[in-house]
Motif scaffolding. Structure first.
Motif, PDB file in Angstrom:
ATOM      1  N   PRO A   1       0.830  -1.306   0.058  1.00 24.42           N
ATOM      2  CA  PRO A   1      -0.044  -0.027   0.016  1.00 24.42           C
ATOM      3  C   PRO A   1       1.082   1.348  -0.058  1.00 24.42           C
ATOM      4  CG  PRO A   1      -0.963  -1.339   1.415  1.00 24.42           C
ATOM      5  CD  PRO A   1       0.498  -2.236   0.935  1.00 24.42           C
ATOM      6  N   TRP A   2       2.001   1.071   0.598  1.00 19.08           N
ATOM      7  CA  TRP A   2       2.978   2.376   0.544  1.00 19.08           C
ATOM      8  C   TRP A   2       3.207   2.618  -0.989  1.00 19.08           C
ATOM      9  CZ3 TRP A   2       8.090   3.178  -0.698  1.00 19.08           C
ATOM     10  CH2 TRP A   2       8.630   4.257  -0.232  1.00 19.08           C
TER      11      TRP A   2
ATOM     12  N   ARG B   1       1.615   1.966  -3.420  1.00 16.63           N
ATOM     13  CA  ARG B   1       0.562   2.506  -3.950  1.00 16.63           C
ATOM     14  C   ARG B   1       0.306   4.105  -3.870  1.00 16.63           C
ATOM     15  NH1 ARG B   1      -3.883  -1.173  -2.375  1.00 16.63           N
ATOM     16  NH2 ARG B   1      -3.999   0.171  -0.613  1.00 16.63           N
ATOM     17  N   VAL B   2       0.434   4.604  -2.560  1.00 14.69           N
ATOM     18  CA  VAL B   2       0.717   5.802  -2.240  1.00 14.69           C
ATOM     19  C   VAL B   2       1.586   6.661  -3.238  1.00 14.69           C
ATOM     20  CG1 VAL B   2       1.091   7.563  -0.748  1.00 14.69           C
ATOM     21  CG2 VAL B   2      -0.146   5.604   0.068  1.00 14.69           C
TER      22      VAL B   2
ATOM     23  N   LEU C   1      -7.006  12.617   0.149  1.00 17.70           N
ATOM     24  CA  LEU C   1      -7.574  11.302   0.583  1.00 17.70           C
ATOM     25  C   LEU C   1      -6.894  11.186   2.127  1.00 17.70           C
ATOM     26  CD1 LEU C   1      -7.480   9.463  -2.689  1.00 17.70           C
ATOM     27  CD2 LEU C   1      -9.365  10.228  -1.343  1.00 17.70           C
TER      28      LEU C   1
ATOM     29  N   LYS D   1      -3.276  11.418   3.052  1.00 20.16           N
ATOM     30  CA  LYS D   1      -2.109  11.175   2.943  1.00 20.16           C
ATOM     31  C   LYS D   1      -1.066  12.071   3.269  1.00 20.16           C
ATOM     32  CE  LYS D   1      -4.290   7.646   1.274  1.00 20.16           C
ATOM     33  NZ  LYS D   1      -5.005   6.690   2.148  1.00 20.16           N
TER      34      LYS D   1
ATOM     35  N   LEU E   1      -8.672   1.722  -3.382  1.00 16.37           N
ATOM     36  CA  LEU E   1      -7.941   1.502  -2.245  1.00 16.37           C
ATOM     37  C   LEU E   1      -7.119   2.629  -1.517  1.00 16.37           C
ATOM     38  CD1 LEU E   1      -7.023  -1.910  -3.503  1.00 16.37           C
ATOM     39  CD2 LEU E   1      -8.763  -1.481  -1.853  1.00 16.37           C
ATOM     40  N   LEU E   2      -6.801   3.544  -2.565  1.00 17.20           N
ATOM     41  CA  LEU E   2      -6.091   4.699  -1.852  1.00 17.20           C
ATOM     42  C   LEU E   2      -6.898   5.563  -1.114  1.00 17.20           C
ATOM     43  CD1 LEU E   2      -3.103   5.547  -2.471  1.00 17.20           C
ATOM     44  CD2 LEU E   2      -3.868   6.899  -4.575  1.00 17.20           C
ATOM     45  N   GLY E   3      -8.022   5.497  -1.270  1.00 20.39           N
ATOM     46  CA  GLY E   3      -9.127   6.444  -0.564  1.00 20.39           C
ATOM     47  C   GLY E   3      -9.133   5.936   0.828  1.00 20.39           C
ATOM     48  N   SER E   4      -8.872   4.852   1.068  1.00 22.48           N
ATOM     49  CA  SER E   4      -8.899   4.347   2.639  1.00 22.48           C
ATOM     50  C   SER E   4      -7.944   4.847   3.401  1.00 22.48           C
ATOM     51  CB  SER E   4      -8.994   2.744   2.595  1.00 22.48           C
ATOM     52  OG  SER E   4      -8.831   2.583   3.942  1.00 22.48           O
ATOM     53  N   GLN E   5      -8.278   5.202   4.545  1.00 17.34           N
ATOM     54  CA  GLN E   5      -7.436   5.763   5.509  1.00 17.34           C
ATOM     55  C   GLN E   5      -6.906   4.669   6.567  1.00 17.34           C
ATOM     56  OE1 GLN E   5      -8.731   9.393   7.001  1.00 17.34           O
ATOM     57  NE2 GLN E   5      -9.050  10.268   4.877  1.00 17.34           N
TER      58      GLN E   5
ATOM     59  N   GLN F   1      -5.629   1.723   6.210  1.00 19.28           N
ATOM     60  CA  GLN F   1      -4.651   0.769   5.998  1.00 19.28           C
ATOM     61  C   GLN F   1      -3.135   0.998   6.273  1.00 19.28           C
ATOM     62  OE1 GLN F   1      -3.071  -1.999   5.311  1.00 19.28           O
ATOM     63  NE2 GLN F   1      -4.121  -2.641   3.407  1.00 19.28           N
TER      64      GLN F   1
ATOM     65  N   GLU G   1       0.392   1.605   4.444  1.00 16.21           N
ATOM     66  CA  GLU G   1       0.887   2.505   3.961  1.00 16.21           C
ATOM     67  C   GLU G   1       1.891   3.167   4.630  1.00 16.21           C
ATOM     68  OE1 GLU G   1      -2.412   5.150   3.382  1.00 16.21           O
ATOM     69  OE2 GLU G   1      -3.134   3.734   1.610  1.00 16.21           O
TER      70      GLU G   1
ATOM     71  N   GLU H   1      -6.250  -5.442   3.600  1.00 12.89           N
ATOM     72  CA  GLU H   1      -6.196  -5.146   2.047  1.00 12.89           C
ATOM     73  C   GLU H   1      -7.503  -5.918   1.587  1.00 12.89           C
ATOM     74  OE1 GLU H   1      -4.533  -3.281   0.740  1.00 12.89           O
ATOM     75  OE2 GLU H   1      -4.339  -3.367  -1.234  1.00 12.89           O
TER      76      GLU H   1
ATOM     77  N   ARG I   1     -14.330   7.086  -4.222  1.00 15.73           N
ATOM     78  CA  ARG I   1     -13.095   7.044  -3.686  1.00 15.73           C
ATOM     79  C   ARG I   1     -13.241   7.845  -2.109  1.00 15.73           C
ATOM     80  NH1 ARG I   1      -8.701   9.456  -7.139  1.00 15.73           N
ATOM     81  NH2 ARG I   1      -9.399  11.424  -6.453  1.00 15.73           N
ATOM     82  N   ALA I   2     -13.740   9.143  -2.299  1.00 16.60           N
ATOM     83  CA  ALA I   2     -13.811   9.742  -0.850  1.00 16.60           C
ATOM     84  C   ALA I   2     -14.687   9.179   0.159  1.00 16.60           C
ATOM     85  CB  ALA I   2     -14.335  11.166  -1.128  1.00 16.60           C
TER      86      ALA I   2
END
Lengths: 332, 328
Positions: free
Chosen positions: A188-189, A191-192, A206, A208, B129-133, B135, B138, B153, B192-193
């Motif tokens: 996931p990192w 992906r960011v 979002l 980040k 998936l990037l929209g989730s906080q 995970q 990250e 995930e 996504r939001a």
């Protein structure tokens, strides 16, 4: 020389460049640059600067302490510090400014290394000769310290200089670093990172911490570059001009050839690059009469061809061999 | 979504008791904004003294072009900073003044953009998936230890699939977001939001550049959001949309909030008519058919203006003729 002999020579040289520690060193630097350029969209034009910094940090530390591991640690730490100093003021700015600063940074490191002011440490224009810092690495070798080993046509000493020991260690390092890079970019990192490459504001919206992630990417890529620098000098000497601007573009060529934003692109690209330039040098040396091109002109001629190759590559296949054209936003 | 028990009739009844005045207090505000100003050189683009946004409601922020809506929006979402230090805004009781944009999003206030920011070189699913906080993978140190994030995930992929299904994007799951149409990108951005279950979603001109058929579906989605307990604040030009879906309307003009009220009555407010007709008297206010109640009134205003202009013209023509006559 008849053609058969030439072919054997060619294949031997090509095989030599495939296993060479220098190739492995550039693979490491290219993996680092791939994190910056391929995944985060940071156009770092000073990757050779990080290599040089790592090489100096390592060589000077080992020369004075005699400890290989301490040298490796210092190389990593100086790369982190340099990335922090470089990144803190510039990562907030638009990409172009970051690029300008990286090229300036690499030149500053090179000029400091070259200048006589710090001659006692860096050796100035002469550099740091290999025997001053390679001892502790050679001493770590479990292989015989005398004699040479031939694998097929390739012959090299077990230990010392451009040895099998060095090749095993550098390619081992490549495997480990590539594995780390694989885990990072598939996470996931990662992906960011890819999100940041495309639109920082979208990723910020979002939730980040974009500046932090960019800094992390810069630091990790810089550390990979510094490790590449360490392995680059383990079979030679530390010389500021040996890791200048052209080496940065060499790394870019490797990366773009294999495919930016792919895990194996930098590895494949570097291997192909070194094999190709070796073959090219051999062909030119054998078939172009010395009256047309003398020995010093051959590497320059090869550089010119590489430059033309890079241009053709970017125009006709910007995604490289392994890359995915739709994923790379610099294509537009 | 949130634990807020939603009851639209109760909400409307509550809002009905609120004074229709700029900066009026709401029964249950989720966002309270104080003294936000933004100056560009000598021009004050935004000067908002006080604003409260009701929890659970759809609040529309409207105003003519250049009213400072988007600038105001950018400031509260952390994408721009207020000019004066005394600016404060509280979201769910927490002060988030001068926070950076990602912190605002983490606090539960997620925004979309007027020019859609779908990440076109990533797949639709990756966008989601990037929209989730939620995970933890990250974080750099967790990312390499994949067993620590693969479980989460899977949950997130399930959640993304549900949302994509709801927003009719499920077929496009594996496609690059760049291959989506403009309207689909809007849907994707909204979906996504929602991946982070925000308490409040901020939509910057959600209908801009979307065809009428899709507009209907977008409106449905926005209402659906509210019905699931998400507070919505959106910026919009088109009166038709605003009247149709919002529970409360805030009108901005020249950087200030000039009126607030229920959608039915706010359009009759003199300050609003001035704001829209005074400076942009020929501006299209959207579909006139839905302005039926106001239509006559607006028509009257326009007619009067036209009469005045015609009179002036006649006077002028006469004056010219007289002058010519004298010369001859």
């Amino acid at each position: 020389m008849d053609f058969g002999q030439f072919l054997v020579q060619l294949l031997t040289d090509a095989g030599g460049s495939l296993v060479s520690a220098v190739t492995a060193a550039f693979v490491l630097a290219a993996i680092g640059l791939n994190l910056h350029f391929g995944y985060t969209g940071l156009i770092n034009i000073g990757q050779a600067g990080f290599m040089l910094l790592g090489a100096y940090g390592f060589a000077i530390t080992v020369e004075y302490s005699g400890d290989f591991w301490l040298g490796l640690l210092v190389a990593i730490v100086v790369a982190i510090i340099a990335a922090l100093i470089l990144g803190l003021p510039t990562l907030r700015l638009r990409g172009d400014y970051f690029s300008i600063v990286t090229i300036a940074f690499a030149e500053i490191i090179r000029m400091i290394g070259d200048s006589p002011a710090l001659q006692s440490l860096t050796g100035g224009p002469v550099g740091i000769q290999g025997f001053k810092f390679q001892g502790p690495f050679v001493a770590l070798s479990p292989l015989p310290h005398e004699g040479t080993l031939s694998l097929g046509p390739l012959t090299a000493p077990y230990t010392g200089g451009d040895s099998w020991w060095l090749r095993i260690v550098t390619w081992g390092a490549v495997v480990i670093i590539a594995l780390i890079a694989l885990l990072l970019v598939k996470s996931p990192w990662g992906r960011v990172l890819r999100g940041i490459r495309e639109d920082e504001d979208a990723v910020r919206s979002l939730g980040k911490n974009v500046n932090l992630v960019k800094m992390q990417s810069l630091i990790i890529g810089a550390v990979f570059g510094a490790l590449g620098g360490v392995f680059y000098v383990l079979s030679g000497s530390v010389q500021a001009d040996g890791l200048g601007r052209s080496q940065t573009f060499l790394i870019y060529t490797c990366l773009l050839l294999g495919g930016a934003a792919t895990v194996f692109g930098p590895i494949l690209g570097s291997l192909l690059y070194f094999v190709f330039t070796t073959i090219l040098t051999d062909v030119v040396t054998t078939y172009v009469p010395h009256t047309v091109m003398n020995v010093t002109q051959i590497p320059q001629f090869v550089w010119i061809l590489v430059g033309v190759g890079l241009m053709l590559l970017v125009i006709f296949r910007p995604q490289g061999i392994l890359g995915n054209k739709r994923e790379l936003n610099f294509i537009g | 979504m949130t634990d807020y028990p939603y009851d639209r009739t109760a909400l409307r009844a509550e809002l009905a008791t609120v004074d229709e005045l700029p900066g009026s207090a709401k029964p249950e505000p989720i966002l309270i904004v104080d003294r936000i100003t933004r100056r560009f050189g000598g021009i004050t683009a935004v000067d908002v003294e006080h604003l409260e946004v009701q929890r659970g409601a759809i609040t529309a922020l409207i105003g003519p072009n250049g009213a400072g809506k988007t600038t105001f929006f950018n400031i509260i979402t952390g994408f721009d900073s207020p000019s004066a230090k005394e600016a404060r805004w509280r979201f769910q009781g927490e002060t988030i003044a001068s926070a950076s944009s990602f912190k605002v999003a983490r606090a539960g206030m997620v925004r979309t953009f007027q020019l859609t920011k779908a990440l076109s070189a990533m797949t639709v699913l990756d966008n989601m998936l990037l929209g989730s906080q939620a995970q933890a993978g990250e974080r750099l140190l967790r990312s390499v230890f994949w067993p620590s994030w693969t479980g989460r995930e899977k949950q997130l992929v399930e959640k993304a699939d549900e949302l994509l299904e709801r927003f009719t994007l499920h077929d496009k799951r594996e496609d690059y977001a760049g291959s989506l149409s403009g309207g689909q990108r809007k849907l994707l951005e909204m979906a996504r939001a929602l991946m982070s279950d925000p308490a409040m979603i901020m939509l910057d001109e959600p209908m801009a550049g979307v065809n009428p058929a899709l507009t209907q579906s977008l409106l449905g989605h926005i209402q659906d959001l509210r019905d699931r307990g998400t507070t919505v604040l959106f910026v919009e030009h088109d009166m038709h949309m605003v009247q149709h879906i919002s529970d409360w309307v805030v009108v901005m003009a020249e950087g200030k909030i000039v009126a607030e009220g229920r959608p039915g009555s706010v359009m009759k407010n003199q300050a609003v008519i001035d704001a829209y007709l005074g400076s942009h008297h020929d501006q299209d206010l959207g579909d006139d058919a839905v302005l039926e109640e106001d239509f006559d009134e607006l028509a009257k205003v326009e007619e009067t203006e036209r009469e005045v202009e015609e009179e002036k013209l006649e006077e002028y023509v006469e004056a010219v003729r007289e002058a010519e006559g004298e010369e001859n």
